[in-house]
Design a protein around this motif. Structure first.
Motif, PDB file in Angstrom:
ATOM      1  N   ASP A   1      -9.538 -44.767 -38.656  1.00 45.95           N
ATOM      2  CA  ASP A   1     -10.796 -44.975 -39.492  1.00 45.95           C
ATOM      3  C   ASP A   1     -11.851 -44.212 -38.587  1.00 45.95           C
ATOM      4  OD1 ASP A   1     -13.023 -45.784 -40.807  1.00 45.95           O
ATOM      5  OD2 ASP A   1     -12.096 -47.781 -41.278  1.00 45.95           O
TER       6      ASP A   1
ATOM      7  N   LYS B   1      -4.103 -51.118 -43.411  1.00 46.77           N
ATOM      8  CA  LYS B   1      -5.158 -51.126 -44.773  1.00 46.77           C
ATOM      9  C   LYS B   1      -4.592 -50.328 -45.667  1.00 46.77           C
ATOM     10  CE  LYS B   1      -9.197 -51.624 -41.673  1.00 46.77           C
ATOM     11  NZ  LYS B   1     -10.431 -50.706 -41.488  1.00 46.77           N
TER      12      LYS B   1
ATOM     13  N   LEU C   1      -2.393 -55.482 -47.281  1.00 51.27           N
ATOM     14  CA  LEU C   1      -3.645 -56.171 -48.151  1.00 51.27           C
ATOM     15  C   LEU C   1      -3.269 -57.424 -48.662  1.00 51.27           C
ATOM     16  CD1 LEU C   1      -4.937 -52.600 -49.824  1.00 51.27           C
ATOM     17  CD2 LEU C   1      -5.662 -53.776 -47.656  1.00 51.27           C
TER      18      LEU C   1
END
Length: 108
Positions: free
Chosen positions: A99, A64, A79
């Motif tokens: 995350d 990410k 991305l």
């Protein structure tokens, strides 16, 4: 707007580099400072330095992560809206980004 460049040297740059180096851990092999204009330039330099140090072409990027818009950073960027279909991506692996909010797979 202000532009900072490492092309035009000033004696304060050397003084600042010395002050930064005083903050380095004493038991590390860190011995120099590189100044860059942008994040893209920093990514390109870090990639070149990692490849030179390890003598390996393999680079790892975060899935990410946005790693810049330069020819060295775009292949690292996973991305899809930043990637072009004809862009060569060689010797680059992608790993999951940590995350803590969505969990390891980004789910809810």
């Amino acid at each position: 707007l202000q532009h900072i460049s490492n092309v035009f040297l000033h004696n304060k740059v050397n003084e600042y580099a010395k002050l930064m180096m005083e903050k380095f851990p004493k038991d590390s092999r860190l011995s120099c400072v590189y100044f860059c204009n942008s994040g893209s330039e920093a990514i390109d330099l870090a990639t070149m330095m990692a490849r030179a140090y390890t003598n390996s072409l393999e680079i790892v990027g975060l899935r990410k992560g946005y790693h810049g818009a330069s020819s060295g950073g775009l292949p690292l960027t996973a991305l899809p809206h930043y990637r072009k279909h004809n862009m060569p991506v060689v010797n680059i692996s992608q790993i999951m980004s940590p995350d803590p909010y969505r969990g390891i797979w980004g789910g809810s």
